[in-house]
Design a protein around this motif. Structure first.
Motif, PDB file in Angstrom:
ATOM      1  N   ILE A 150      14.740 -16.364  -9.291  1.00  0.00           N
ATOM      2  CA  ILE A 150      15.040 -14.967  -9.602  1.00  0.00           C
ATOM      3  C   ILE A 150      13.961 -14.041  -9.049  1.00  0.00           C
ATOM      4  O   ILE A 150      14.261 -12.955  -8.513  1.00  0.00           O
ATOM      5  CB  ILE A 150      15.197 -14.776 -11.119  1.00  0.00           C
ATOM      6  N   ALA A 151      12.690 -14.471  -9.131  1.00  0.00           N
ATOM      7  CA  ALA A 151      11.604 -13.647  -8.580  1.00  0.00           C
ATOM      8  C   ALA A 151      11.760 -13.478  -7.076  1.00  0.00           C
ATOM      9  O   ALA A 151      11.556 -12.379  -6.536  1.00  0.00           O
ATOM     10  CB  ALA A 151      10.254 -14.274  -8.918  1.00  0.00           C
ATOM     11  N   GLU A 152      12.146 -14.541  -6.380  1.00  0.00           N
ATOM     12  CA  GLU A 152      12.322 -14.454  -4.930  1.00  0.00           C
ATOM     13  C   GLU A 152      13.526 -13.584  -4.575  1.00  0.00           C
ATOM     14  O   GLU A 152      13.489 -12.819  -3.599  1.00  0.00           O
ATOM     15  CB  GLU A 152      12.494 -15.867  -4.352  1.00  0.00           C
ATOM     16  N   TYR A 153      14.575 -13.673  -5.371  1.00  0.00           N
ATOM     17  CA  TYR A 153      15.747 -12.836  -5.120  1.00  0.00           C
ATOM     18  C   TYR A 153      15.416 -11.360  -5.322  1.00  0.00           C
ATOM     19  O   TYR A 153      15.830 -10.492  -4.535  1.00  0.00           O
ATOM     20  CB  TYR A 153      16.889 -13.251  -6.040  1.00  0.00           C
ATOM     21  N   ARG A 154      14.662 -11.053  -6.371  1.00  0.00           N
ATOM     22  CA  ARG A 154      14.279  -9.659  -6.605  1.00  0.00           C
ATOM     23  C   ARG A 154      13.351  -9.146  -5.500  1.00  0.00           C
ATOM     24  O   ARG A 154      13.382  -7.970  -5.150  1.00  0.00           O
ATOM     25  CB  ARG A 154      13.604  -9.543  -7.969  1.00  0.00           C
ATOM     26  N   ARG A 155      12.553 -10.049  -4.955  1.00  0.00           N
ATOM     27  CA  ARG A 155      11.631  -9.641  -3.895  1.00  0.00           C
ATOM     28  C   ARG A 155      12.361  -9.382  -2.586  1.00  0.00           C
ATOM     29  O   ARG A 155      12.056  -8.419  -1.870  1.00  0.00           O
ATOM     30  CB  ARG A 155      10.563 -10.716  -3.680  1.00  0.00           C
ATOM     31  N   THR A 156      13.354 -10.232  -2.274  1.00  0.00           N
ATOM     32  CA  THR A 156      14.011 -10.165  -0.970  1.00  0.00           C
ATOM     33  C   THR A 156      15.382  -9.510  -1.006  1.00  0.00           C
ATOM     34  O   THR A 156      15.852  -8.979   0.006  1.00  0.00           O
ATOM     35  CB  THR A 156      14.177 -11.576  -0.392  1.00  0.00           C
ATOM     36  N   GLY A 157      16.073  -9.588  -2.146  1.00  0.00           N
ATOM     37  CA  GLY A 157      17.446  -9.118  -2.214  1.00  0.00           C
ATOM     38  C   GLY A 157      18.412  -9.994  -1.445  1.00  0.00           C
ATOM     39  O   GLY A 157      19.572  -9.624  -1.235  1.00  0.00           O
ATOM     40  N   ASP A 158      17.962 -11.176  -1.048  1.00  0.00           N
ATOM     41  CA  ASP A 158      18.760 -12.080  -0.220  1.00  0.00           C
ATOM     42  C   ASP A 158      19.462 -13.112  -1.100  1.00  0.00           C
ATOM     43  O   ASP A 158      18.805 -13.957  -1.715  1.00  0.00           O
ATOM     44  CB  ASP A 158      17.849 -12.780   0.787  1.00  0.00           C
ATOM     45  N   PRO A 159      20.797 -13.097  -1.185  1.00  0.00           N
ATOM     46  CA  PRO A 159      21.500 -14.068  -2.039  1.00  0.00           C
ATOM     47  C   PRO A 159      21.342 -15.510  -1.561  1.00  0.00           C
ATOM     48  O   PRO A 159      21.629 -16.440  -2.311  1.00  0.00           O
ATOM     49  CB  PRO A 159      22.965 -13.613  -1.970  1.00  0.00           C
ATOM     50  N   ALA A 160      20.878 -15.704  -0.325  1.00  0.00           N
ATOM     51  CA  ALA A 160      20.703 -17.056   0.190  1.00  0.00           C
ATOM     52  C   ALA A 160      19.608 -17.827  -0.552  1.00  0.00           C
ATOM     53  O   ALA A 160      19.543 -19.054  -0.468  1.00  0.00           O
ATOM     54  CB  ALA A 160      20.381 -17.019   1.684  1.00  0.00           C
ATOM     55  N   VAL A 161      18.748 -17.120  -1.291  1.00  0.00           N
ATOM     56  CA  VAL A 161      17.680 -17.798  -2.033  1.00  0.00           C
ATOM     57  C   VAL A 161      18.148 -18.242  -3.413  1.00  0.00           C
ATOM     58  O   VAL A 161      17.387 -18.879  -4.147  1.00  0.00           O
ATOM     59  CB  VAL A 161      16.430 -16.903  -2.162  1.00  0.00           C
ATOM     60  N   LEU A 162      19.384 -17.915  -3.779  1.00  0.00           N
ATOM     61  CA  LEU A 162      19.908 -18.268  -5.090  1.00  0.00           C
ATOM     62  C   LEU A 162      20.436 -19.696  -5.086  1.00  0.00           C
ATOM     63  O   LEU A 162      21.505 -19.975  -4.544  1.00  0.00           O
ATOM     64  CB  LEU A 162      21.003 -17.288  -5.515  1.00  0.00           C
ATOM     65  N   TRP A 163      19.691 -20.603  -5.654  1.00  0.00           N
ATOM     66  CA  TRP A 163      20.059 -22.014  -5.817  1.00  0.00           C
ATOM     67  C   TRP A 163      20.639 -22.616  -4.525  1.00  0.00           C
ATOM     68  O   TRP A 163      21.759 -23.139  -4.516  1.00  0.00           O
ATOM     69  CB  TRP A 163      21.027 -22.179  -6.992  1.00  0.00           C
ATOM     70  N   PRO A 164      19.879 -22.571  -3.426  1.00  0.00           N
ATOM     71  CA  PRO A 164      20.418 -23.025  -2.136  1.00  0.00           C
ATOM     72  C   PRO A 164      20.776 -24.501  -2.098  1.00  0.00           C
ATOM     73  O   PRO A 164      21.736 -24.886  -1.426  1.00  0.00           O
ATOM     74  CB  PRO A 164      19.292 -22.706  -1.152  1.00  0.00           C
ATOM     75  N   ALA A 165      20.020 -25.351  -2.810  1.00  0.00           N
ATOM     76  CA  ALA A 165      20.317 -26.782  -2.770  1.00  0.00           C
ATOM     77  C   ALA A 165      21.659 -27.082  -3.421  1.00  0.00           C
ATOM     78  O   ALA A 165      22.392 -27.976  -2.976  1.00  0.00           O
ATOM     79  CB  ALA A 165      19.201 -27.574  -3.446  1.00  0.00           C
TER      80      ALA A 165
END
Length: 266
Positions: free
Chosen positions: A192-207
């Motif tokens: 969630i911290a990375e998503y808020r930082r980047t706004g990129d949905p690709a970082v949401l549970w990629p595995a």
């Protein structure tokens, strides 16, 4: 052949985000239950004190999720639709058993703070141990998280795979990837911290989301990886329980080590 247990227990006494409820019917209670069932269903009277020690059979009732303890995630866990095959992901009871008995390789990714490892990290570890991946392999990640099993820390302090790492494994033909951590993805707070930082949905549970586009299974919440005598040269057996229509199934994962065969340590 030596068998090394790679499984964590289902334990109602340990911390779980979804608590386990474990109710035990004692052998004496089982005798009384049998008397009542015989009366109800067959109109038969039976004195439980006629049984040896007045006891019959114990019975355990459990309330838990299929993601408690060591378990295998099916493709249907990752989403309701796929971009491969028929477009409908398979449940755990439909997965080929051949996937879950195969050569294993452990990749040591310990010593990192909570977060992610990437493809470069996995390549570096494979180079270090001198192991070329084969499509039939079961890849196991030793993150060190199993040291915190049974505590709240187990669900927050671990490392998972980023998009490049899971793509690297799937591109190599790997169909089963395991971890000793709570999730093959990074902790929720990290994601969630990375998503808020980047706004990129690709970082949401990629595995996990990768499983909507490539069919594969995860083994989560392994244990005992440090007991293996070498990072490869053993078989993994991790057959999931056949739960009809389920997105996961519990597994008693083990390593089968041939002590007569030479094992090469890095």
């Amino acid at each position: 052949m030596r068998i090394i247990d790679l499984s964590s227990p289902v334990d109602a006494g340990s911390f779980e985000p979804d608590p386990v409820v474990h109710e035990v019917m004692s052998p004496r209670e089982g005798a009384l239950h049998m008397r009542d069932e015989m009366r109800r269903h067959f109109d038969i009277e039976f004195d439980p004190d006629d049984l040896p020690d007045g006891e019959f059979l114990s019975l355990d009732r459990l309330s838990l999720t299929t993601h408690t303890g060591t378990h295998v995630d099916a493709p249907s866990h990752y989403g309701s639709r796929t971009t491969y095959g028929t477009g409908v992901p398979r449940h755990i009871d439909a997965m080929p058993l051949e996937w879950f008995l195969a050569p294993g390789v452990v990749l040591d990714v310990r010593g990192r703070e909570a977060g992610v490892v990437d493809a470069a990290d996995l390549r570096k570890e494979l180079d270090r141990i001198g192991y070329p991946l084969a499509p039939s392999d079961i890849v196991l990640l030793n993150t060190g998280a199993s040291a915190w099993s049974g505590t709240s820390r187990y669900f927050t302090d671990f490392v998972g795979l980023d998009a490049s790492a899971i793509a690297f494994l799937l591109d190599a033909g790997i169909r089963v990837v395991g971890t000793d951590a709570f999730s093959l993805d990074a902790p929720f707070t990290t994601i969630i911290a990375e998503y808020r930082r980047t706004g990129d949905p690709a970082v949401l549970w990629p595995a996990h989301v990768a499983g909507r586009h490539r069919e594969y299974c995860q083994i989560e919440r392994l244990a005992g990886l440090e007991e293996l005598p070498a990072p490869y040269g053993f078989q993994v057996a991790c057959f999931p329980v056949k739960v009809a229509g389920a997105g996961a199934g519990w597994a008693r994962a083990v390593a089968l080590v041939d002590d007569q065969a030479p094992l090469t340590s890095p």
